[in-house]
Design a protein around this motif. Sequence first.
Motif, short mmCIF file in Angstrom:
data_model
loop_
_atom_site.label_atom_id
_atom_site.label_comp_id
_atom_site.label_asym_id
_atom_site.label_seq_id
_atom_site.Cartn_x
_atom_site.Cartn_y
_atom_site.Cartn_z
N THR A 1 0.69 -1.81 0.00
CA THR A 1 -0.21 -0.28 -0.12
C THR A 1 0.89 1.18 -0.26
O THR A 1 2.22 1.11 0.45
N GLY A 2 0.50 1.74 -0.81
CA GLY A 2 1.19 3.64 -0.59
C GLY A 2 0.25 4.21 -1.81
O GLY A 2 -0.27 3.85 -2.91
N GLU A 3 1.05 5.38 -1.91
CA GLU A 3 0.43 6.18 -2.67
C GLU A 3 0.82 6.05 -4.09
O GLU A 3 1.78 5.35 -4.42
N LEU A 4 0.37 6.57 -4.91
CA LEU A 4 1.08 6.66 -6.99
C LEU A 4 2.82 7.38 -6.30
O LEU A 4 2.68 8.32 -5.75
N GLY A 5 3.41 6.86 -6.51
CA GLY A 5 4.73 6.90 -7.28
C GLY A 5 5.85 6.11 -5.80
O GLY A 5 6.54 6.72 -5.60
N ALA A 6 5.03 5.81 -4.80
CA ALA A 6 5.26 5.36 -3.40
C ALA A 6 6.54 4.57 -3.34
O ALA A 6 7.29 4.59 -2.12
N GLY A 7 6.27 3.69 -4.57
CA GLY A 7 7.50 2.50 -4.79
C GLY A 7 6.82 0.90 -4.73
O GLY A 7 7.90 0.12 -4.31
N LYS A 8 5.72 1.09 -5.19
CA LYS A 8 4.90 -0.28 -4.41
C LYS A 8 5.53 -1.07 -5.63
O LYS A 8 6.03 -2.22 -4.71
N THR A 9 6.04 -0.59 -7.09
CA THR A 9 5.85 -1.91 -7.93
C THR A 9 7.56 -2.07 -7.48
O THR A 9 8.31 -3.02 -8.10
N THR A 10 8.25 -0.87 -7.27
CA THR A 10 9.87 -1.52 -7.25
C THR A 10 10.01 -2.33 -6.06
O THR A 10 11.12 -3.36 -5.99
N LEU A 11 9.54 -2.64 -4.66
CA LEU A 11 9.25 -3.39 -3.86
C LEU A 11 8.82 -4.79 -4.57
O LEU A 11 9.51 -5.39 -3.61
N ALA A 12 7.79 -4.77 -5.16
CA ALA A 12 7.92 -6.13 -5.71
C ALA A 12 8.96 -6.57 -6.30
O ALA A 12 8.87 -7.96 -6.11
N LYS A 13 9.36 -5.64 -7.07
CA LYS A 13 10.96 -6.23 -7.78
C LYS A 13 11.82 -7.25 -6.82
O LYS A 13 12.04 -8.30 -7.55
N GLY A 14 11.98 -6.23 -5.42
CA GLY A 14 12.58 -7.18 -4.67
C GLY A 14 11.94 -8.98 -4.21
O GLY A 14 12.18 -9.71 -4.18
N ILE A 15 10.91 -8.33 -3.88
CA ILE A 15 9.59 -9.83 -3.03
C ILE A 15 9.81 -10.79 -4.03
O ILE A 15 10.31 -11.96 -3.73
N ILE A 16 9.63 -10.28 -5.65
CA ILE A 16 9.44 -11.30 -7.00
C ILE A 16 11.37 -11.68 -6.80
O ILE A 16 11.33 -13.22 -6.59
N GLN A 17 12.09 -11.01 -6.86
CA GLN A 17 13.47 -11.48 -6.74
C GLN A 17 14.40 -12.16 -5.85
O GLN A 17 14.36 -14.05 -6.24
N GLY A 18 13.85 -11.62 -4.34
CA GLY A 18 13.84 -12.56 -3.53
C GLY A 18 13.33 -13.43 -3.64
O GLY A 18 14.11 -15.02 -2.86
N LEU A 19 12.03 -14.75 -3.70
CA LEU A 19 11.70 -15.63 -4.34
C LEU A 19 12.46 -16.29 -5.76
O LEU A 19 11.00 -17.58 -5.20
#
Lengths: 142, 343
Positions: free
Chosen positions: A34-52
């Motif tokens: 969660t977080g507003e537009l541009g907060a970095g949700k997709t950026t964090l998802a990049k790391g999570i998916i890579q970590g998995l």
Amino acid sequence: MSARAVETGSEEETIALGREIGRSLGRRAVVLLTGELGAGKTTLAKGIIQGLGAASADDVTSPTFTLIHEFGGDTKVYHIDLYRIERLSEALSLGLEELLDRDAVVLVEWGERFPALWPASRVEVRLAARDDETRIVTVTGA
Amino acid sequence: MVGGARRILSSVVASQLDTHAKYGGVVPELASREHLRAIVPVVAEALAQAGCGYSGLGAVAVTSGPGLVGSLLVGLTFAKALSFAHNLPLIAVNHIEGHIHAVMLEAESTGRPVEFPALALVVSGGHTHLFEVREGPHYRLLGKTRDDAAGEAFDKVAKLLGFGYPGGPVIDRLAPHGDPHAVRFTLARMKGNPLDFSFSGLKTAVLRWTQQRDLTAEIEARRALLRSNPRPSAEDWLAVTPPATLGLLASFQRTVIEELLRRASVCAGQIAARSLLVSGGVACNSGLRAAARALPLACPVHFPSPGLSTDNAAMIAAAAFGKLERGELSDYALMARANLPLA
């Protein structure tokens, strides 16, 4: 429920934090980003998916238009974005309930607008922009 | 339907754009339920417009990916049934390959066929890709967005500023009224493939710009305009959009176009392209068309007509023609693949 807040100073640090979160998840999990537009949700998802171990960070892009992206082999990851979804009936017509029944990690952006959809046992990650680079990332339920 | 001389016989699109505008960005076009409702009437209409029945068909082409599995399955199941019932070859097509063939089809029909190697820039709400296309056809991915697609950036910026959905056409119409150099966006340099795109930082920069000003009144005025008139004219919009915001829109559009074309130019040089193809919904953008035509390239630039820029079935049939000639047919085990790569 325990919450911890971490400050990241760059996109790379946000991705690194995501990798750490990703490695801590089991084969089956629901993570609301969660977080507003541009907060970095997709950026964090990049790391999570890579970590998995499901994809490289560069191959994780915004699912806003396409709604659901699938990744992975052994560990399946669904990266969902409900930004364009306005009504619960539309969210349901995407077949989310079926995805939540699978052995998979389900990452959801803008999912907080449909709280009825998610299981009680879930991870919530809240992102907030302090300035252009710095993000405060609060993780609950991990 | 696409016919013998690779001519479009009919093209029918079940667009729910009016529904979209009404709810400010609803997405029923991606939901399988809506596909299920639309597929029979759309196919019937395509046949009627082409003046032929099922018996006049030579093959059935269907998108097998990438996309939402639920929606892909509706098309696949229908196409398989049609193929089985009428004994027609079944041909699987990649959605992005369709966008590329939309341009090739039209270029051929206007007597200016695409020459290879070609560089294809596919740019829409969900995709921003650069492909090398060689005869065969063979595709090689040269660059792609690492975050937001270009069309998504247009939509999000428009929504943020109260311009409704979709955002591309409104911004394109208003951009000529603003100073394209009013706002300078500093974009982060990317590590890795220098031919990849990134539009997330630009979107965030627009958000910061709006947060540094009080735009509440003008945004509310635009939302009120949309409520009273779902299709405002450029004049209507200009009446509720001050010069500073027009400058922001013009600068945003200029920046997106520069990002797209700078990388396209580099790629065109690298592969010694003999044509540049631009396709996908953002190919409708008049600023992009003008800027691409003005590029100092050694090759011609091809755009599809607006109706073939956005998603359509004619482009899938166009891509299937070569496959039919080469005997690249599918059987009934054909599956939907959400993340089907082209190359």
